[in-house]
Write an enzyme that holds these catalytic residues in place. Structure first.
Site, PDB file in Angstrom:
ATOM      1  N   HIS A   1       0.650   3.288  -2.638  1.00  0.00           N
ATOM      2  CA  HIS A   1       0.762   3.621  -4.063  1.00  0.00           C
ATOM      3  C   HIS A   1      -0.595   3.981  -4.666  1.00  0.00           C
ATOM      4  CE1 HIS A   1       4.722   1.996  -3.691  1.00  0.00           C
ATOM      5  NE2 HIS A   1       4.289   0.777  -3.468  1.00  0.00           N
TER       6      HIS A   1
ATOM      7  N   SER B   1       0.852  -1.185   0.000  1.00  0.00           N
ATOM      8  CA  SER B   1       0.000   0.000   0.000  1.00  0.00           C
ATOM      9  C   SER B   1       0.891   1.239   0.000  1.00  0.00           C
ATOM     10  CB  SER B   1      -0.921  -0.010   1.218  1.00  0.00           C
ATOM     11  OG  SER B   1      -1.852  -1.065   1.105  1.00  0.00           O
TER      12      SER B   1
ATOM     13  N   LYS C   1       4.586  -6.842  -9.897  1.00  0.00           N
ATOM     14  CA  LYS C   1       5.699  -5.906 -10.080  1.00  0.00           C
ATOM     15  C   LYS C   1       6.990  -6.569  -9.601  1.00  0.00           C
ATOM     16  CE  LYS C   1       3.955  -2.421  -7.724  1.00  0.00           C
ATOM     17  NZ  LYS C   1       3.033  -3.401  -7.145  1.00  0.00           N
TER      18      LYS C   1
ATOM     19  N   HIS D   1       9.328   3.398  -3.605  1.00  0.00           N
ATOM     20  CA  HIS D   1       9.373   3.126  -2.161  1.00  0.00           C
ATOM     21  C   HIS D   1      10.366   4.034  -1.461  1.00  0.00           C
ATOM     22  CE1 HIS D   1       8.250  -0.721  -4.159  1.00  0.00           C
ATOM     23  NE2 HIS D   1       7.286  -0.629  -3.277  1.00  0.00           N
TER      24      HIS D   1
END
Lengths: 220, 332
Positions: free
Chosen positions: B58, B56, B106, B220
């Site tokens: 994003h 989470s 991803k 990130h």
């Protein structure tokens, strides 16, 4: 069942002995993981065997090896955080499938299950032997089981445990290429991989007493 | 600490998902016990369930793209952390079609492992499962990076195209092949003038001197391989677009689909300016711009930065891209 196969009760005893060995060595596993990982491996493995105990208790009295190993798989896959714990779940899942619907677990089925568990773990984690992971204990254990596929299960499992412990010793001289320890480079050298120790504990729990087969955990 | 409006760092994700599900109750369902979001409406001809997920932080990725014409399910993890294999396994069981389920993943180690474990469980349960790996981040293309390129903005474009393809009843193998081929036709670059702030500490992930930016950031808060002067945005976009075109190399029959994506704290005013510069660079080089998305589609909490994604597209890809979609974050 025949003498050449573990029945449900013996499989459950194996799971319980594995749990006892994890509890007995949790502090050592944590210490190993603190030197080369993020320090939660002992706790994760203990959480797995704890969750498994609840599921083992729920199994029917007539449960066979596949059901007990399946309970271990579900516990480790569903209830354990991190990545190493669920990878143990894949080993148990493959062993459960190899045990099949029969009431006895043969050395041949153990060899098949260990090989398939190893393959699944390698597919998921991209780890090869020599990368200083649990694969370094599981690969020799699976090879030993295959060599001993016609022997009684206790003999095959003793060979698997011996192979796994030799693998554990090898990891102590390796530099990590996978997992968190890989970020430490040479600094992790000299420390055995805790995941590999966990695999060795599992096979040693089936084979006999842990301590006689776990020299590095009893040294000093 | 007081930067984010929340009840406590542990609650941010679960509170948001509950609110999200209520806000979009006509489109999605949230299974809070198992930690996944599923679509209420999917095309009846769909034979393969489409599922994605990841950390989470994003938003609107991943749950925002669950709905008609796109994902059947999304599994959100904790902030910047992979979902647990249990979430992925259970969500896959919930949305698997007659030809199984396709995972759009991803390229991050944690995501690969957790989706991989779920895939092994699905195989054991007799459900066909394969994976399309999104690895579009040009900044991480290097022989010395064994983990390969990271997956970032192209995820949205892939999910859109694969969703439309799945709606036609395309079979599992062809869908997986299409996804892998498309992933190879996408590249992304990102730049940031300030890092995101950690919800746990309130501190920025890194600090840059004024007038400098990180060139090649991930989603990130990873620092980039290099820092450069911020300079004029036109020069920056020209450098980024040039590198992307060199990598994507659209063919003579292809045009490009563009995603100009805010990473959390860049204004729409800036993003449209960036898109204008990007369009100019494409025109200068004679590259046909077919479609564009401009806005916040894959964020990194409150990072002040943006990413540019180019996807080389043929006619068939554009037809899939143009097909109707109705999700909380994408609709046409």
């Amino acid at each position: 069942m025949t003498s050449n196969a573990l029945d449900g009760a013996r499989t459950r005893e194996w799971a319980e002995r594995f749990a006892a060995s994890v509890y007995a060595t949790e502090a050592e596993l944590t210490a190993l993981d603190q030197q080369a990982g993020d320090g939660d491996f002992g706790a994760n493995l203990a959480a797995g065997v704890g969750a498994a105990a609840l599921l083992l208790d729920r199994a029917a009295d007539s449960a066979g090896p596949a059901e007990y190993l399946g309970a271990m798989a579900t516990a480790f896959l569903d209830e354990v955080g991190g990545t190493s714990g669920p990878l143990f779940g894949l080993l148990f899942q493959a062993l459960s499938r190899a045990a099949g619907a029969g009431s006895g677990l043969t050395a041949d089925a153990l060899a098949t299950g260990a090989a398939q568990g190893l393959a699944a773990i390698r597919r998921v984690g991209d780890a090869a032997p020599g990368d200083k992971t649990l694969v370094d204990a599981l690969a020799p254990a699976a090879a030993a089981l295959r060599t001993a596929q016609d022997a009684p299960p206790a003999t095959a499992l003793a060979a698997a445990a011996d192979g796994a412990w030799l693998g554990v010793r090898e990891t102590a001289s390796q530099a990590a290429r996978m997992g968190r320890a890989s970020y430490l480079g040479e600094r992790a050298t000299g420390v055995p991989d805790p995941g590999a120790v966990g695999v060795a504990l599992f096979f040693a729990s089936a084979a006999g007493t842990v301590r006689s087969l776990a020299p590095h955990l009893t040294d000093g | 600490m007081a930067r984010y409006f929340e009840n406590g760092t542990g609650d941010l994700v679960s509170d948001a998902l509950s609110g999200f599900a209520r806000a979009h109750a006509d489109l999605v369902r949230y299974d809070s016990a198992n930690g996944y979001v599923t679509a209420r409406h999917t095309a009846p001809g769909r034979r393969v369930g489409l599922l994605s997920g990841g950390g989470s932080g994003h938003e609107p990725l991943h749950a925002g793209y669950v709905g008609a014409g796109m994902l059947d399910a999304a599994c959100p993890g904790r902030i910047f952390a992979s979902p647990h294999n249990r979430q992925i396994f259970r969500a896959s069981l919930a949305v698997a079609g007659p030809e199984g389920v396709l995972h759009i993943v991803k390229n991050y180690t944690g995501d690969r492992i957790n989706f991989g474990i779920a895939a092994e469980r699905l195989a054991d349960a007799g459900i066909t499962c394969s994976r399309v790996l999104v690895d579009d981040d040009l900044a991480t293309e290097s022989e010395s990076i064994a983990a390969g390129r990271r997956g970032t903005g192209a995820t949205v474009l892939l999910e859109k195209v694969l969703g439309a393809a799945a709606d036609t009843g395309m079979g599992h193998g062809r869908l997986a092949e299409l996804g892998t081929a498309l992933a190879g036709r996408c590249r992304t670059l990102a730049a940031a003038s300030a890092a995101h702030h950690s919800p746990a500490t309130g501190e920025p992930a890194f600090v840059l001197p004024a007038g400098e930016l990180e060139y090649g950031v991930g989603i990130h808060g990873e620092r980039a391989a290099r820092t450069r002067d911020q300079g004029q945005v036109g020069d920056l976009v020209e450098e980024m677009t040039g590198a992307l075109l060199d990598a994507v190399r659209p063919g003579p029959e292809e045009s490009v689909v563009v995603l100009v994506n805010g990473l959390g704290s860049v204004t729409a005013l800036e993003l449209y300016g960036i898109f204008g510069e990007l369009g100019r660079v494409l025109d200068d080089r004679g590259v046909r711009l077919a479609r564009q998305l401009v806005g916040d589609y894959v964020t990194a909490l409150d990072m002040r930065g943006f990413s540019l994604t180019l996807m080389a597209a043929d006619e068939a890809t554009l037809n899939f891209y143009d097909a109707p979609v109705h999700t909380p974050a994408l609709r046409w």
